[in-house]
Motif scaffolding. Structure first.
Motif, PDB file in Angstrom:
ATOM      1  N   ILE A  44       0.776  -1.137  -0.059  1.00 33.41           N
ATOM      2  CA  ILE A  44       0.005   0.008   0.188  1.00 33.41           C
ATOM      3  C   ILE A  44       0.755   1.128   0.045  1.00 33.41           C
ATOM      4  N   HIS A  45       1.931   1.292   0.886  1.00 32.95           N
ATOM      5  CA  HIS A  45       2.860   2.531   0.627  1.00 32.95           C
ATOM      6  C   HIS A  45       3.434   2.654  -0.459  1.00 32.95           C
ATOM      7  N   LYS A  46       3.960   1.293  -1.193  1.00 29.27           N
ATOM      8  CA  LYS A  46       4.468   1.766  -2.414  1.00 29.27           C
ATOM      9  C   LYS A  46       3.678   2.082  -3.304  1.00 29.27           C
ATOM     10  N   ALA A  47       2.220   1.668  -3.227  1.00 30.52           N
ATOM     11  CA  ALA A  47       1.239   2.517  -4.319  1.00 30.52           C
ATOM     12  C   ALA A  47       1.150   3.833  -4.183  1.00 30.52           C
ATOM     13  N   GLU A  48       0.892   4.083  -2.693  1.00 36.17           N
ATOM     14  CA  GLU A  48       0.684   5.680  -2.500  1.00 36.17           C
ATOM     15  C   GLU A  48       1.815   6.505  -2.807  1.00 36.17           C
ATOM     16  N   ASN A  49       3.192   5.835  -2.887  1.00 34.71           N
ATOM     17  CA  ASN A  49       4.126   6.762  -3.398  1.00 34.71           C
ATOM     18  C   ASN A  49       4.294   6.650  -5.046  1.00 34.71           C
ATOM     19  N   ASP A  50       3.196   6.221  -5.446  1.00 37.09           N
ATOM     20  CA  ASP A  50       2.885   6.417  -6.941  1.00 37.09           C
ATOM     21  C   ASP A  50       4.120   5.537  -7.581  1.00 37.09           C
ATOM     22  N   THR A  51       4.403   4.265  -7.033  1.00 38.91           N
ATOM     23  CA  THR A  51       5.170   3.258  -7.678  1.00 38.91           C
ATOM     24  C   THR A  51       4.155   2.176  -8.153  1.00 38.91           C
ATOM     25  N   GLU A  52       4.354   1.798  -9.654  1.00 38.45           N
ATOM     26  CA  GLU A  52       3.386   0.700 -10.164  1.00 38.45           C
ATOM     27  C   GLU A  52       3.683  -0.586  -9.537  1.00 38.45           C
ATOM     28  N   LEU A  53       2.701  -1.279  -9.100  1.00 35.73           N
ATOM     29  CA  LEU A  53       3.109  -2.786  -8.559  1.00 35.73           C
ATOM     30  C   LEU A  53       3.273  -3.803  -9.702  1.00 35.73           C
ATOM     31  N   SER A  54       3.941  -4.649  -9.524  1.00 35.93           N
ATOM     32  CA  SER A  54       4.085  -5.626 -10.518  1.00 35.93           C
ATOM     33  C   SER A  54       2.431  -6.502 -10.496  1.00 35.93           C
ATOM     34  N   ALA A  55       2.452  -7.557 -11.584  1.00 35.03           N
ATOM     35  CA  ALA A  55       1.276  -8.289 -11.608  1.00 35.03           C
ATOM     36  C   ALA A  55       1.053  -8.884 -10.143  1.00 35.03           C
ATOM     37  N   ALA A  56       2.019  -9.576  -9.802  1.00 37.84           N
ATOM     38  CA  ALA A  56       1.997 -10.552  -8.560  1.00 37.84           C
ATOM     39  C   ALA A  56       1.551  -9.615  -7.623  1.00 37.84           C
ATOM     40  N   GLU A  57       2.450  -8.529  -7.223  1.00 36.79           N
ATOM     41  CA  GLU A  57       2.154  -7.651  -6.095  1.00 36.79           C
ATOM     42  C   GLU A  57       0.804  -7.124  -6.131  1.00 36.79           C
ATOM     43  N   SER A  58       0.140  -6.752  -7.414  1.00 34.65           N
ATOM     44  CA  SER A  58      -1.313  -6.220  -7.338  1.00 34.65           C
ATOM     45  C   SER A  58      -2.094  -7.258  -7.108  1.00 34.65           C
ATOM     46  N   PHE A  59      -1.902  -8.452  -7.628  1.00 33.94           N
ATOM     47  CA  PHE A  59      -2.677  -9.586  -7.470  1.00 33.94           C
ATOM     48  C   PHE A  59      -2.869  -9.957  -5.676  1.00 33.94           C
ATOM     49  N   ALA A  60      -1.599 -10.185  -5.244  1.00 33.46           N
ATOM     50  CA  ALA A  60      -1.537 -10.261  -3.871  1.00 33.46           C
ATOM     51  C   ALA A  60      -2.461  -9.299  -2.894  1.00 33.46           C
ATOM     52  N   LEU A  61      -2.098  -8.094  -3.253  1.00 38.46           N
ATOM     53  CA  LEU A  61      -3.107  -6.809  -2.407  1.00 38.46           C
ATOM     54  C   LEU A  61      -4.440  -7.177  -2.622  1.00 38.46           C
ATOM     55  N   MET A  62      -4.749  -7.214  -3.900  1.00 39.22           N
ATOM     56  CA  MET A  62      -6.270  -7.192  -4.249  1.00 39.22           C
ATOM     57  C   MET A  62      -6.796  -8.454  -3.663  1.00 39.22           C
ATOM     58  N   ALA A  63      -6.226  -9.738  -3.450  1.00 37.58           N
ATOM     59  CA  ALA A  63      -6.570 -11.104  -2.960  1.00 37.58           C
ATOM     60  C   ALA A  63      -6.865 -10.717  -1.762  1.00 37.58           C
ATOM     61  N   PHE A  64      -5.962  -9.927  -0.916  1.00 40.16           N
ATOM     62  CA  PHE A  64      -6.072  -9.752   0.489  1.00 40.16           C
ATOM     63  C   PHE A  64      -7.194  -8.874   0.734  1.00 40.16           C
TER      64      PHE A  64
END
Length: 386
Positions: free
Chosen positions: A270-290
């Motif tokens: 979440i902090h990474k995304a809030e700092n306007d850093t694009e998440l990888s597909a695996a990171e995005s999936f992990a966060l959305m699934a959580f």
């Protein structure tokens, strides 16, 4: 093997192309040919993102894989899914193949008529209807206003864009659609005349997507029989897919959103995304699934991630994919898998507390003396849904 076979590998012509080709699937797997890597990508993206398009290009001819590797990746992907031996994985894979195919059909239908006439890599609705033996069951709606029938239909046929309204015989309509799609799909709510149901072009495409999904899922999982060597050669790739998607189920989500209790890996994302850093597909999936796993709706996830690098449309697509009504939701991957992707760093030795983010969060919520729910704060400051 041509580009059309590669784009639509479930077509009968594509199956014939594979059968007649002088290639051996066991040999391809044994030599780790490009089709094998593309097959792994095909399954992984189906399970994570609801698409089988290559990350290096949305369509055959645009990606790093040639038509042969793209086409041969389909039967190998079916082997991988069979080896996973998971009903949810099969459903997700078939749905992703179908969704990708219909997106390609839409792109083909948008192709200029003149270009389409000289291209061998596009299909029209007539081709798709013929593929599923629906040519006699579907026809332009002659009772629709001229504008709704399309330019060509209004002029009595001939060249022009495809009609916007069709009639489909009631038998195929009932076979391909489901009342679970919503009240508008129930037969009692449809315009029915002379044994046929009126549908829009988009509704017809939805029905055809269901036909593709059923064809892809047909026969899965299958026994490899004499091809046990293929199973052995693919063992590491299957293991990676299993680790990627934990199939542990949860009786009830915590259904409370307290960011202070999130596991470290999710907080870091979440902090990474809030700092306007694009998440990888695996990171995005992990966060959305959580976030889905703790009981958040797609609308809530969009609002929760509003001030981040995550795209609202992408969030909605992925969360709706994870929360479909067929009970095939995947919880977040385990901490071990997230560690393999560089997402989890086992801060505070938290893997000793729980093996995955959702279990960790459940335990923290249960042990907390005071829980502050993000939903309540959102309603208090007036940003909640009306």
């Amino acid at each position: 093997m041509d580009a059309l076979d590669a784009k639509y590998p479930f077509f009968a012509s594509a199956r014939e192309a594979v059968a007649s080709a002088a290639v051996s699937l066991p040999e391809l797997v044994a030599t780790d040919a490009p089709a094998v890597d593309r097959a792994r990508e095909r399954v992984e993206r189906a399970l994570l993102e609801g698409t089988v398009a290559s990350e290096s290009g949305a369509f055959p001819g645009e990606s790093a894989y040639d038509a042969q590797a793209e086409l041969l990746s389909y039967p190998i992907a079916r082997i991988l899914v069979s080896l996973l031996d998971s009903d949810p994985a099969i459903e997700k894979y078939a749905a992703a193949e179908a969704a990708t195919a219909v997106e390609r059909v839409r792109r083909d239908l948008e192709t200029d008529d003149e270009l389409r006439s000289v291209s061998t890599a596009t299909v029209g609705l007539d081709d798709l209807l013929a593929e599923f033996d629906l040519a006699d069951a579907v026809r332009p709606d002659a009772t629709a206003p001229a504008g709704a029938r399309g330019a060509g239909a209004a002029a009595g046929g001939g060249a022009g864009r495809d009609p916007d309204s069709y009639r489909i015989d009631v038998g195929p309509y009932l076979r391909l659609t489901s009342p679970e799609w919503g009240d508008s799909w129930r037969l009692v709510n449809r315009a029915l005349a002379d044994g046929a149901v009126r549908v829009s072009r988009e509704e017809l495409l939805a029905a055809l997507e269901a036909a593709v999904e059923a064809r892809v899922a047909e026969g899965l999982p299958f026994e490899l029989g004499a091809d046990e060597e293929i199973a052995a050669a693919l063992e590491s790739r299957v293991a990676d897919l299993r680790r990627l998607l934990s199939e542990r189920t949860y009786a009830e989500p915590p259904d409370v959103i307290d960011r202070d209790l999130f596991p470290p890996c999710m907080t870091n994302l979440i902090h990474k995304a809030e700092n306007d850093t694009e998440l990888s597909a695996a990171e995005s999936f992990a966060l959305m699934a959580f976030l889905v796993g703790i009981g958040m709706t797609p609308d809530e996830v969009v609002a929760f991630c509003a001030d981040t690098s995550l795209d609202a449309e992408g969030i909605r697509y992925q969360t709706e994919f994870l929360t479909d009504d067929r009970g095939t939701q995947y919880p977040p991957p385990t901490c071990e898998t997230l560690a393999n992707y560089g997402i989890c760093h086992n801060e505070g030795d938290h893997m000793q507390v729980a093996p995955d983010p959702l279990s960790y969060y459940e335990k923290r919520v249960a042990a907390a003396d005071d829980v502050t729910d993000w939903r309540a704060d959102r309603e208090t400051d007036g940003t909640g849904a009306a």
